[in-house]
Design a protein around this motif. Sequence first.
Motif, PDB file in Angstrom:
ATOM      1  N   MET A   1      95.060  88.295  17.389  1.00 34.13           N
ATOM      2  CA  MET A   1      95.188  87.062  16.632  1.00 34.13           C
ATOM      3  C   MET A   1      94.207  86.041  17.203  1.00 34.13           C
ATOM      4  O   MET A   1      94.003  85.963  18.406  1.00 34.13           O
ATOM      5  N   ALA A   2      93.628  85.253  16.302  1.00 30.29           N
ATOM      6  CA  ALA A   2      92.686  84.215  16.707  1.00 30.29           C
ATOM      7  C   ALA A   2      92.850  83.008  15.787  1.00 30.29           C
ATOM      8  O   ALA A   2      93.377  83.114  14.680  1.00 30.29           O
ATOM      9  N   TYR A   3      92.390  81.885  16.297  1.00 25.38           N
ATOM     10  CA  TYR A   3      92.387  80.644  15.532  1.00 25.38           C
ATOM     11  C   TYR A   3      90.970  80.094  15.535  1.00 25.38           C
ATOM     12  O   TYR A   3      90.322  80.074  16.581  1.00 25.38           O
ATOM     13  N   ILE A   4      90.522  79.630  14.385  1.00 27.15           N
ATOM     14  CA  ILE A   4      89.256  78.918  14.316  1.00 27.15           C
ATOM     15  C   ILE A   4      89.567  77.439  14.488  1.00 27.15           C
ATOM     16  O   ILE A   4      90.406  76.891  13.766  1.00 27.15           O
ATOM     17  N   LEU A   5      88.925  76.808  15.451  1.00 29.79           N
ATOM     18  CA  LEU A   5      89.013  75.363  15.632  1.00 29.79           C
ATOM     19  C   LEU A   5      87.722  74.786  15.074  1.00 29.79           C
ATOM     20  O   LEU A   5      86.634  75.207  15.492  1.00 29.79           O
ATOM     21  N   ALA A   6      87.812  73.849  14.154  1.00 26.96           N
ATOM     22  CA  ALA A   6      86.607  73.334  13.508  1.00 26.96           C
ATOM     23  C   ALA A   6      86.673  71.831  13.335  1.00 26.96           C
ATOM     24  O   ALA A   6      87.715  71.280  12.988  1.00 26.96           O
ATOM     25  N   GLY A   7      85.527  71.198  13.578  1.00 28.57           N
ATOM     26  CA  GLY A   7      85.482  69.752  13.417  1.00 28.57           C
ATOM     27  C   GLY A   7      84.064  69.237  13.397  1.00 28.57           C
ATOM     28  O   GLY A   7      83.101  69.984  13.599  1.00 28.57           O
ATOM     29  N   HIS A   8      83.954  67.967  13.177  1.00 26.20           N
ATOM     30  CA  HIS A   8      82.664  67.284  13.152  1.00 26.20           C
ATOM     31  C   HIS A   8      82.128  67.139  14.572  1.00 26.20           C
ATOM     32  O   HIS A   8      82.886  66.859  15.498  1.00 26.20           O
ATOM     33  N   MET A  21      90.740  74.249  30.474  1.00 29.45           N
ATOM     34  CA  MET A  21      90.918  73.555  31.746  1.00 29.45           C
ATOM     35  C   MET A  21      92.400  73.476  32.118  1.00 29.45           C
ATOM     36  O   MET A  21      92.774  73.635  33.284  1.00 29.45           O
ATOM     37  N   ILE A  22      93.244  73.258  31.126  1.00 24.48           N
ATOM     38  CA  ILE A  22      94.672  73.065  31.376  1.00 24.48           C
ATOM     39  C   ILE A  22      95.433  74.387  31.476  1.00 24.48           C
ATOM     40  O   ILE A  22      96.251  74.572  32.367  1.00 24.48           O
ATOM     41  N   THR A  23      95.156  75.320  30.561  1.00 25.90           N
ATOM     42  CA  THR A  23      95.951  76.556  30.496  1.00 25.90           C
ATOM     43  C   THR A  23      95.204  77.808  30.931  1.00 25.90           C
ATOM     44  O   THR A  23      95.827  78.844  31.131  1.00 25.90           O
ATOM     45  N   GLY A  24      93.878  77.724  31.014  1.00 23.84           N
ATOM     46  CA  GLY A  24      93.086  78.907  31.306  1.00 23.84           C
ATOM     47  C   GLY A  24      92.897  79.797  30.088  1.00 23.84           C
ATOM     48  O   GLY A  24      92.215  80.806  30.134  1.00 23.84           O
ATOM     49  N   GLN A  25      93.476  79.410  28.975  1.00 25.16           N
ATOM     50  CA  GLN A  25      93.484  80.204  27.746  1.00 25.16           C
ATOM     51  C   GLN A  25      92.304  79.860  26.843  1.00 25.16           C
ATOM     52  O   GLN A  25      92.135  78.706  26.484  1.00 25.16           O
ATOM     53  N   THR A  26      91.489  80.847  26.489  1.00 22.49           N
ATOM     54  CA  THR A  26      90.435  80.589  25.507  1.00 22.49           C
ATOM     55  C   THR A  26      90.267  81.727  24.523  1.00 22.49           C
ATOM     56  O   THR A  26      89.650  81.539  23.484  1.00 22.49           O
TER      57      THR A  26
END
Length: 133
Positions: A1-8, A21-26
């Motif tokens: 499972m993956a999520y796309i994070l998108a923004g300007h 930085m906070i969770t180590g999760q990428t």
Amino acid sequence: MAYILAGHGQYAVAIQKSCQMITGQTELFRAVSFTEDMSVENVTETYRKICKENNVSAIIVDFIGGTPANAALIVQTEFPDVEIVSGLSLSLALQLSLGESTDGAILGAKEMLTIVQPKNQFLVQSDEGEEEE
């Protein structure tokens, strides 16, 4: 499972880095930056490629009506199981990285929205139940 994070601009990349930085999760996130030299077609093609190569659960965009959101709507016609979520924030990414469902992450992120009262921030409950500073 993956999520796309998108923004300007570099917003999505910054969210991904801050979450790491906070969770180590990428590994859950694929950040997409919409820059001034890109068109909706560029963003759409980037989303398509990511969706084909990953099991994308949702495309999370910064706000409704912008190019990242409009491109997500186009891609959703080809990948109907991919949800579109508006309101990208670090709180939302943190919730997802800690294993919350999309719905649970949205609720958790909403709960993080509050006006912080500085004087109350430092109050601690004593053993007797009285507040101390």
